[in-house]
Enzyme design. Structure first.
Site, short mmCIF file in Angstrom:
data_model
loop_
_atom_site.label_atom_id
_atom_site.label_comp_id
_atom_site.label_asym_id
_atom_site.label_seq_id
_atom_site.Cartn_x
_atom_site.Cartn_y
_atom_site.Cartn_z
N ASP A 1 0.18 30.46 0.38
CA ASP A 1 -1.00 29.68 0.02
C ASP A 1 -2.07 29.83 1.09
O ASP A 1 -2.17 29.03 2.04
CB ASP A 1 -0.63 28.20 -0.16
CG ASP A 1 0.40 28.03 -1.27
OD1 ASP A 1 0.52 28.94 -2.10
OD2 ASP A 1 1.07 26.99 -1.30
N ARG B 1 12.56 98.07 38.79
CA ARG B 1 13.77 97.89 38.01
C ARG B 1 15.02 98.17 38.83
O ARG B 1 16.01 97.46 38.74
CB ARG B 1 13.74 98.76 36.75
CG ARG B 1 14.87 98.42 35.77
CD ARG B 1 14.67 99.04 34.40
NE ARG B 1 14.92 100.47 34.42
CZ ARG B 1 14.89 101.24 33.32
NH1 ARG B 1 14.57 100.71 32.14
NH2 ARG B 1 15.12 102.53 33.40
N ASP C 1 20.14 103.72 34.35
CA ASP C 1 19.22 103.27 33.30
C ASP C 1 20.06 102.88 32.09
O ASP C 1 20.36 103.67 31.21
CB ASP C 1 18.26 104.41 32.95
CG ASP C 1 17.37 104.06 31.74
OD1 ASP C 1 17.44 102.92 31.25
OD2 ASP C 1 16.62 104.95 31.30
N ASP D 1 16.11 95.75 30.31
CA ASP D 1 15.85 95.82 28.87
C ASP D 1 16.89 95.04 28.08
O ASP D 1 17.83 95.60 27.52
CB ASP D 1 15.81 97.28 28.43
CG ASP D 1 14.71 98.06 29.13
OD1 ASP D 1 13.79 97.41 29.67
OD2 ASP D 1 14.78 99.30 29.15
N ASP E 1 9.17 101.66 37.11
CA ASP E 1 10.29 101.61 36.16
C ASP E 1 11.05 102.93 36.23
O ASP E 1 10.64 103.89 36.91
CB ASP E 1 9.70 101.38 34.76
CG ASP E 1 10.73 100.95 33.74
OD1 ASP E 1 11.89 100.68 34.12
OD2 ASP E 1 10.37 100.87 32.55
N ASP F 1 2.43 98.87 29.30
CA ASP F 1 3.52 99.81 29.51
C ASP F 1 2.95 101.24 29.39
O ASP F 1 1.74 101.45 29.35
CB ASP F 1 4.62 99.53 28.48
CG ASP F 1 6.01 99.92 28.96
OD1 ASP F 1 6.14 101.00 29.54
OD2 ASP F 1 6.96 99.14 28.73
N HIS G 1 7.90 90.11 27.40
CA HIS G 1 7.81 91.57 27.26
C HIS G 1 8.79 92.02 26.19
O HIS G 1 9.93 91.56 26.15
CB HIS G 1 8.15 92.23 28.60
CG HIS G 1 8.16 93.73 28.56
ND1 HIS G 1 7.08 94.48 28.18
CD2 HIS G 1 9.13 94.62 28.89
CE1 HIS G 1 7.38 95.76 28.27
NE2 HIS G 1 8.62 95.88 28.69
N ASP H 1 9.11 29.90 -6.36
CA ASP H 1 8.26 29.29 -5.34
C ASP H 1 9.02 28.13 -4.70
O ASP H 1 10.12 27.74 -5.15
CB ASP H 1 6.98 28.80 -6.03
CG ASP H 1 5.88 28.45 -5.05
OD1 ASP H 1 6.02 28.75 -3.85
OD2 ASP H 1 4.86 27.88 -5.50
N GLU I 1 11.84 27.47 0.37
CA GLU I 1 12.16 27.58 1.80
C GLU I 1 13.48 26.87 2.19
O GLU I 1 14.05 27.31 3.20
CB GLU I 1 11.00 27.00 2.62
CG GLU I 1 9.74 27.84 2.58
CD GLU I 1 9.02 27.79 1.23
OE1 GLU I 1 8.47 28.83 0.82
OE2 GLU I 1 9.04 26.73 0.59
#
EC number: 3.2.1.48
Length: 1813
Positions: free
Chosen positions: A1486, A574, A250, A590, A491, A374, A648, A1380, A1383
């Protein structure tokens, strides 16, 4: 002296030591029966090796238990060779230790010779002199040998499955031979096929004493896997002198070599790239350690039992594991429900807490199947009880779980309390155990051993005792009558005790204190467990300790069989031993919430797959200590692919169930997403577990099982596979969104997108943002799926599906299905089994077994096929070989080459065939005849292309053949910062004759500038071509890093193409691997690319009918012209930027082509895009976003972020072309003021000039300067117009022209000093215009010759600034300039005689799809051959820079304006090119007074926001034609929310300014403009933000709500920034409007109330004088009381609109400066405040305090909308440390709170806190 002694010792050893035998399989020793012989080899007794023969890495430690000394080494009869700083043993065995082999005659592989101990001293006493060797050839793949004491029965593992008395005949034709060496004894196992020695004990001596057994073996491979249970970190064993103790304990996992819960002595090794592998299993349950050293050598040191080895040989690693599981027992078949997600926690504390967890996860729609409790559910932690106080109502809770289709699992520990129940009653479980004598006993065999565990003092059931099994079964059954649990978790069964040994301690004997203790934790045998001399039915604890969990699992399985007859249920244990997987599953214990533990969980998951426990997982998010959101989120992602999936953790720490982190948190969303995928894939996982149960296959699988031929796969353990077909790549590093991933040698598809990855057998950097895990499907496999649900009870009823991932047009798979819970469904044949196969566009679904009738109601309803290169147009389905039926429900996705067939009904139990075709569609063809020449079959075929007259009308009839590509890759050079590729012309394509000849050599350069931006350019490396002379803001040196790039670039060689892929999704967003995907000629360049999505936006200067591009064969020309905007008409601007939104969560990217030559772009439906341009180079920039707004910001960062207009420019503007004199303007101004209509700016068009000449004032406007001065004194501003064309026909001095000549600023004919004259607005002097003339006649008769300034020249900018400054100082003041006709526009074609001098430039070989395409490029502009000069002095043709003319004028104008006025000012330009927005705003030209132009203006605004020109708008009410009342009213409403809000129209039409209609109109105008002016602080803050950071102010809905596909088609609504939505009426005679309401809380601006609508289209009330405006909850809008103009409004009180979201939070910002100074942000001369609402508290935070005019920052009012239903009793403000109450009112039923701060003298440059209760 020392040397002399050492020499003597060696001589003594030669005399005293005897040499033992070595075993190996001899390939030549084959008996006539085909049974391999055992070859016996005699050897001569040896000694310590000489120095030259001393192999340090082969030394076997002679003193493993303590630090060696020379004396001790001599006493052991071993060899002394100390080495400083070396891990090699200083004291090692001589080669005369061990045993001598007793000869036998005619040996074979099954034989039992004796071994006799040689004379050297014993290591740990009690040597056994005579041994018995037993060898068994059990199968062709499995060899066993065991060494026992023939005179004394020693402990042997009483395994429940392994037959220890194998009595079968020897295997015939085994794969191995055996070789034995006699003295000293050793054994070798040799693979026959290649003579490779797999197992060789000659490397060290056999040691065999009563409590110490040692044997070493040399292995042929350094790739070793297995042994456990430990934290190995890496799947492949570290061979560097590692000790691994094995003894169940354990002990939680950690960064150490501690022995953990399980006892697993099996390891596997891969031999070579053929896949051949072998495994070794030692059947022994005593404590031991396994020592591994680099050679590699494995040494076993065991303290009891016997040596009982099994050697497994396989052709693959998987075969070895199958053989091991065949021996020890294949894993149990789990119940289907146990595959679902499980929620658990130690110490919920109460049932109420458990209920809350269940509820919040149900509410969050987190799928889960089981709730686990648990020991805290028990009474005082006693098994088979529950706490009637804290868990009162548990039976009813369990019923609720069952009613919801969920299960309940309880924990049971082995330790049984010896105390009474809390109420004093007897603890019946203990009493019944006492009566049946089921406990583990002390060494006397009669006294139960007392330990201490959770309940306090306890006894321990002896699960090896048959009576105990009956008792345990009975207790489980009794408790189930009370609590209807569904599964058991056992467990603490290592077995664990909280006191060492027992409450009495342990006796001092050789069992508790053996002569040798392995390197176990604490070096004490009974630490944290019971005494080793304790007695069990199977033997002493010393021998059976590690079998405790194994025996408990067997007992629990028997209990389950009684509690759930014929059901599988669920057992989780386990502690484990070999074969435990046949009875139970396992979790990894764990663990700790750390990134290391998450990473380390993969290796043991793979290891337990080896051990026969494939249903395995770790505690998700960690068990002990608080987790973090990021860690838990990432762990939920990887946990979704643990076979066993449980969240868990321990009590005392934060909860970590998904919903705890928030119902809409990133963790919940990603958890739900991957849980849905998990539940979708459960049929596949269940099928894998079925094959594990039947065949011993693995589930979570290391790469090397599938890709053993690739040695890279032998070490990969940060990724894993599910079976053969699914690759999982988790993120395992904190803060990382990328993982270095190895992609095995196969075809892979992204699971989520279906896109095929180009990666193969390479390491890649995989981009995995916070909500993503890498998930890929392997080509060649078919995966069964099922629609997910909230649990398996529900999901098992849902339709099934298949994912078919093709590899070479083939795939295979299988599927198992039963009721999911019956114990022996497989053995009884009650199941359905399918095999699937695909070959050549046909799927065969073959049912090989069907005896589960209930399952036949399910059906395969959806099939997804990945990797179909061509379009699918037909699908057919047939049942049981019957006639095929056409199936019409399918969708082919060209972007990822996938086919989805849905609405099928292929019921289980039957056979089916599904067929599909693959064709090349018209929509995929690339036009071979895009030019304007006649298109017919003859012309097409002469060009070398294919003609198909029956093609769809929209598609090309003449198209490129697929097999041709103009260029091949000659060489490729990669660097960390990019790629360079040299291309050469493909001579095989010479038959294709395009408009001109291809360039033979090209170069591609790819630059990884940033992680989110790259560039690639294609050019002629041998001849300099024109490149756009605009500097881009890109890093001098690329700053991207490989790890962090969002993209990958792949160069394809045949056909050549560039593929660019988004890492996060795997989607290819640029793919020029198309027929003739690239063509580069002198005057024709073409590149094509597939598009990843049909959602494409952008390309400016052309009229679009909607914001989203129509991809149905539409071609859009781009070339700047003086042409009013219209559908498909190339107009004023040139904006070659687009972005695409993808259908995978709103990801978007931008594409910018830096090319200024005339071009067109063609969209086609597959989808694809073709660029065709007539000059320059290809220079592309890609922006990765990942969302539309971010992609736009990235583009702006490169071209330059938008200009920040002065505050006054955000006011309303008035203009008209056609004012006759100043008086008309003055009257308009007075009428507007009188009507109290807010407005800030007045204009005059060219009519204020003398004969339309720049820098002059006409006769009717001589008093204009005085009028301008007057209104400027009243807070107004004035803007004048300037055209670029400068008259050259003046009879009087015209300084602008004269100084221009002096400065040489005008555009000229090439190689001359001659100006290229044109005609525009300026009239000739002294000419009376004849109104009867046509337009062209009038131009010829009355217009002056004009010259165009060359604004690219530095001197021109200086000249222009002089003219502007002179006019300002000499004639009149102005505040802004409107440029204006730039272009540039001309009223003649090319020159005054309408002729040009270079045919091929004005009529190029390819003419893009422009307006007046046949008229030439010079139509209404300059000749293309005219010459301009760059700032560096080099010449350039107007042909190349025509589209830069307006751009080149913008900056000089802006600079001149600021220099002249000393203020920020504003420039408005008609012509634009990328980056013009840095200096100028733009109006949309325009337009016409038509209803459709209102909607088009919204599209234009949103597009120019993308292009980096945010200060934009249309002429309100229209420029051409007479407007009408309703049209103008609606236009005023929407125009009030244009960034640039100007009413403007042409002469000779009716007035349309607000006061020209009636009082009602004027009042409506006042109201709507007051709303605008009220919101100006918010609007100004947004304009500042884009100036500082880029982005949009006028914003498409999809920019904020990009994950909401409902927004992707919206173009009649727009946002101001993120918070303010405008839904105007754009249709005539409508009193309602349908708008989309995105997902969020929306509050009506007019009422402050929540409209209660989300994520839907809705029809809104909209009478004539109302526009629908909404504020998005979660935002705070700074406002200011309106006034006549911004000069006065800026002096009014500020106020805040606080719009609360669903959580009663909101945030907003205010940027404030003086509104007109230059570079206030850059100089820090501003105030920046952040506002935050949190529930009932509003705060401000000062982020920057650099503006001192507090008069403008007084906060007077706060309106809180959506505050909640609570009635407010009190409002307080804390300001400058003082707390005061404030005046307020409320409309509680509307959730509105109005706060009045006018009496509190609050200035925003100090923080405030306002709260209400």
């Amino acid at each position: 002296m020392a040397r002399k002694k050492s020499s003597g010792l060696k001589i003594t050893l030669i005399v005293l030591l005897a040499i033992v035998t070595i075993i190996a399989i001899a390939l030549v020793a084959i008996l006539p029966t085909k049974t391999p012989a055992v070859e016996l080899v005699s050897t001569i007794p040896g000694k310590c090796p000489s120095a030259e023969n001393d192999r340090l890495d082969e030394k076997i430690n002679c003193i493993p238990d303590q630090f060696p000394t020379q004396a001790l080494c001599a006493m052991q009869g071993c060899c002394w060779n100390p080495r400083n700083e070396s891990p090699t043993p200083w004291c090692s065995f001589a080669n005369n230790h061990g045993y001598e082999f007793e000869k036998i005659s005619n040996p074979n592989i099954n034989f039992e010779p004796n071994l006799k101990k040689n004379s050297p001293p014993t290591l740990f006493g009690d040597n056994i002199t005579n041994l018995l060797l037993t060898t068994q050839s059990q199968t062709a793949n499995r060899f066993r040998f065991k060494i026992t004491d023939p005179n004394n029965q020693r402990y042997e593992v009483p395994h429940q499955f392994v037959n220890k008395d194998f009595s079968g005949p020897p295997a015939s034709n085994p794969l191995y031979d055996v070789k034995i060496t006699e003295n000293p004894f050793s054994i070798k196992v040799i693979r026959k096929s290649n003579n490779k020695i797999l197992f060789d004990t000659s490397i060290g001596p056999l040691v065999y004493s009563n409590q110490y057994l040692q044997i070493s073996t040399k292995l042929p491979s350094k790739y070793i896997y297995g042994l456990g249970e430990h934290v190995h970190k890496r799947f492949r064993h570290d061979l560097y002198w590692k000790t691994w103790p094995i003894f169940t304990r354990d002990q939680l996992p950690g960064d150490n070599n501690n022995n953990l819960y399980g006892h697993q002595t099996f390891f596997m090794s891969i031999e070579d790239t053929s896949g051949k592998s072998f495994g070794v299993f030692l059947m022994n349950s005593n404590a031991m350690e396994v020592f591994i050293q680099p050679t590699p050598i494995v040494t076993y040191r065991v303290i009891g039992g016997i040596l009982d080895f099994y050697i497994f040989l396989g052709d693959t690693p998987g075969q070895v594991v199958q053989q091991y599981q065949e021996l020890t027992g294949r894993p149990a078949m789990p119940s289907y429900w146990s595959l679902g997600f499980q929620l658990s926690r130690w110490n919920y504390g109460s049932l109420d807490a458990v209920k809350e967890v269940v509820k919040r996860n149900r509410d969050a729609r987190i799928p889960f199947d089981a709730q686990v409790t648990d020991i805290d559910y028990m009474e005082d932690k006693k098994d088979f009880t529950y706490n009637n106080k804290t868990f009162y109502g548990l039976p009813e809770f369990v019923k609720d779980l069952h009613d919801h289709g969920q299960k309940y699992i309880i924990i049971l520990d082995p330790a049984i309390s010896i105390t009474s129940l809390a109420n004093g009653n007897h603890y019946k479980t203990y009493e019944r155990g006492n009566e049946q004598k089921v406990w583990v006993y002390q060494s006397d065999g009669t006294t139960p051993l007392i330990g201490e565990v959770w309940p306090g003092l306890t006894v321990y059931p002896d699960f090896t005792n048959p009576k105990c099994l009956d008792w345990w079964t009975n207790e489980c059954s009794i408790f189930h009558e009370e609590i209807k649990y569904d599964g058991l978790w056992i467990d603490m069964n290592e077995v664990s005790s909280f006191v060492h040994g027992s409450t009495k301690g342990c006796s001092d004997n050789k069992l508790n204190y053996p002569p040798f203790i392995p390197d176990i934790l604490d070096k004490l045998m009974y630490a944290k467990t019971i005494c080793m001399d304790a007695i069990q039915h199977w033997g002493k604890q010393y021998d059976v300790h590690s079998l405790y969990g194994y025996s408990m699992a067997i007992a629990t399985e028997k209990a389950i069989e009684k509690v759930f007859p014929n059901k599988r249920s669920f057992i989780l244990t386990r502690s484990t031993f070999a074969g435990t997987g046949k009875h139970a599953t396992h979790w990894l214990g764990d663990n700790t919430p750390s990134w290391e533990h998450m990473e380390w969980s993969i290796t043991p998951m793979l290891e337990f797959g080896l051990f026969g426990m494939p249903f395995i997982g770790a505690d998700i998010c960690g068990f002990v200590v608080d987790t973090t959101e990021e860690l838990c989120r990432r762990w939920m992602q990887i946990g979704a692919f643990y076979p066993y999936f449980r969240d868990h953790n321990a009590g005392g720490y934060m909860p970590q169930d998904p919903a705890y982190f928030g119902q809409d948190s990133l963790l919940v969303n990603t958890s739900r997403h991957y849980l849905d995928i998990w539940y979708t894939l459960l049929p596949y996982l269940y099928n894998l577990l079925y094959k594990a149960y039947v065949y011993g296959e693995t589930v979570a699988r290391p790469f090397l099982y599938e890709f053993y031929e690739d040695t890279n796969s032998w070490i990969e353990d940060l990724q894993f596979l599910w079976g053969s077909a699914l690759l999982i790549t988790p993120v395992l590093r904190q803060g990382a969104d990328r993982m270095s991933a190895y992609i095995p040698d196969a075809t892979w598809y992204d699971y989520e997108t279906g896109g095929k990855r180009t990666w193969r057998k390479q390491r890649v950097e995989m981009y995995l943002p916070g909500d993503k895990i890498g998930l890929h499907v392997r080509g060649g496999y078919i995966i069964p799926t099922q629609q997910p649900a909230v649990n398996t009870t529900a999901s098992r009823k849902n339709p099934l599906g298949l994912i078919i991932a093709l590899d070479n047009n083939a795939a295979k798979g299988d599927f198992f299905w039963d009721d999911g819970e019956s114990k022996d469904s497989i053995e009884k044949g009650k199941y359905i089994l399918y095999t699937f196969s695909v070959l050549n566009n046909e799927l065969d679904i073959i049912c090989t077994h069907s005896s589960y009738q209930e399952g036949t109601t399910l059906a395969f309803e959806t099939i997804k096929i990945l990797g179909l290169a061509n379009t699918v147009t037909q699908v057919q389905v047939a049942e049981n070989n019957q006639q095929t039926i056409i199936h019409n429900s399918f969708t082919y996705h060209a972007s990822n080459q996938s086919l989805i067939i849905d609405n099928l009904k292929l019921n289980l139990g039957k056979n089916f065939t599904v067929q599909w075709n693959q064709v090349s569609l018209d929509s995929e063809k690339i036009d071979c005849f895009p030019d304007n020449n006649p298109e017919n079959k003859q012309n097409c075929e002469e060009r070398g292309c294919l003609w198909e007259p029956n093609s769809a009308a929209e598609g090309p009839r003449c198209y490129f053949p697929k097999q041709y590509n103009p260029y091949l890759v000659k060489s490729t050079q990669y660097s960390s910062m990019g790629i360079t590729v040299d291309l050469e012309l493909n001579t095989a394509t010479a038959r294709i004759k395009m408009p001109s000849n291809p360039i033979s050599v090209l170069r591609l350069e790819v630059k990884y500038h940033k992680n989110d931006m790259l560039q690639f350019k294609i050019y002629d490396p041998q001849n300099k071509r024109y490149e756009v002379p605009i500097p881009m803001d890109i890093p001098t040196t690329p700053t991207s890093t490989y790890e962090n790039r969002l993209y990958d670039v792949n160069i394809k060689g045949n056909p050549f193409g560039i593929q660019i892929r988004r890492r996060s999704t795997g989607r290819i967003f640029w793919d020029s691997c198309l027929p003739w995907g690239l063509l580069l000629m002198n005057q024709f360049i073409q590149i094509s690319t597939r598009l990843p999505s049909e959602y494409v936006y952008g390309f400016g200067g052309v009229g679009h009918r909607q914001f989203k591009q129509d991809l149905n064969w539409h071609k859009w020309g781009m070339f700047n012209r003086d042409q009013p905007s219209g559908y498909k008409i190339s107009s004023y601007g040139f904006q070659p930027y687009i972005y695409m939104a993808l259908g995978d969560g709103g990801n978007a990217h931008g594409v910018f082509l830096l090319n200024s030559n005339a071009m067109d772009v063609t969209f086609q439906p597959n989808p694809a895009l073709t660029y065709r341009t007539i000059g320059g180079i290809l220079d592309f920039y890609m922006f990765l976003g990942p969302n539309p707004e971010v992609a736009t910001k990235q583009y702006h960062e490169v071209i330059g972020r938008p200009v920040k207009p002065p505050y006054w420019a955000l006011g309303f503007h008035l203009c008209r072309y056609g004012y006759e004199n100043t008086s008309e303007i003055r009257q308009l101004y007075e009428d507007m003021v009188s009507a109290q209509i807010p407005y800030d700016v007045q204009y005059t068009d060219i009519d204020y000039m003398e004969r339309q000449l720049d820098f002059t004032i006409g006769k009717g406007f001589q008093d204009l300067p005085e009028f301008v001065d007057k209104i400027r004194d009243e807070g107004m501003k004035y803007i004048i117009i300037l055209d670029p064309a400068i008259s050259g026909n003046e009879t009087q001095d015209y300084l602008a022209f004269q100084r221009g000549i002096e400065k040489d600023v005008f555009v000229k004919w090439p190689n001359t000093q001659d100006i290229c004259w044109a005609k525009v607005w300026p009239d000739l002097p002294n000419i009376t215009i004849d109104d009867s003339l046509t337009e062209d006649e009038a131009v010829n008769a009355s217009r002056a010759h004009v010259a165009f300034p060359d604004f690219l020249k530095t001197s021109t900018a200086e000249w222009w600034a002089t003219e502007i400054e002179d006019f300002y100082n000499t004639y009149m003041k102005f505040d802004g300039l409107w440029i204006d006709m730039n272009e540039p526009s001309s009223f003649v074609h090319g020159s005054v005689d309408n002729k040009c001098r270079n045919e091929i430039l004005n009529y190029p070989p390819y003419m893009p799809a422009l307006t007046k395409r046949n008229e030439g490029l010079h139509f209404r502009t300059m000749c293309m051959e005219t010459q301009q000069t760059l700032s560096n002095g080099s010449s350039v043709l107007h042909y190349d820079v025509h589209n830069l003319y307006g751009w080149s004028q913008a900056k000089p104008t802006y600079d001149a304006l600021q220099k002249t006025t000393g203020k920020r000012g504003i420039v408005i330009s008609r012509s634009t090119y990328p980056s013009a927005g840095r200096w100028a705003g733009h109006w949309l030209g325009d337009n016409y007074a038509n209803w459709d132009k209102i909607g088009k203006s919204i599209i234009g605004m949103m597009e120019f926001s993308l292009f980096g020109i945010s200060f934009t708008g249309a002429d309100i009410c229209g420029f051409f034609n007479n407007s009408d009342y309703e049209l103008c009213a609606r236009w005023m409403q929407v125009g009030a929310f244009y960034p640039y809000s100007r009413n403007h129209n042409i002469t000779d039409t009716r007035r349309q300014d607000p006061v020209s209609w009636n009082e009602t109109f004027a009042s409506m105008s006042t109201d709507i403009l007051n709303i605008r002016y009220n919101l100006l602080p918010y609007f100004y803050t947004q304009m500042h933000d884009i100036h500082a950071n880029g982005g949009t102010v006028i914003r498409p809905l999809l920019h904020e709500f990009f994950s909401e596909t409902g927004t992707w088609d919206i173009y009649k609504q727009f946002l101001w920034g993120p918070a303010f939505m405008v839904t105007p009426v754009v249709e005539p005679y409508s009193e309602s409007v349908t708008g989309y309401v995105p997902d969020g809380r929306w509050l009506d601006y007019h009422t402050g109330q929540d409209i209660g609508l989300r994520k839907r289209l809705h029809t809104l009330d909209a009478p004539l004088y109302k526009i629908n405006l909404h504020v998005c909850g979660g935002h705070i809008l700074p406002c200011q009381e309106p006034a006549q103009n911004t000069y006065f409004s800026r002096q009014n009180y500020m106020k805040l609109i606080v719009a609360a979201d669903d959580n009663q939070t909101a945030q907003g910002y205010l940027f404030w400066d003086d509104g007109e100074s230059i570079d206030t942000y850059e100089k820090g001369q501003y105030l920046l405040v952040q506002f935050n609402l949190n529930k009932a508290t509003l705060t401000s935070t000062i982020l920057k305090n650099g503006y001192i005019n507090t008069r403008e920052m007084r906060l007077g009012f706060i309106n809180v909308w959506g505050k909640g239903n609570t009635v407010v009793q009190e409002v307080n403000i804390t300001y400058k440390g003082n707390k005061e109450s404030v005046k307020f009112s409320q409309e509680a039923n509307k959730q509105i709170l109005n706060i009045d701060l006018t009496a509190n003298n609050i200035v925003l440059d100090e923080p405030i806190e306002i709260s209400w209760t």
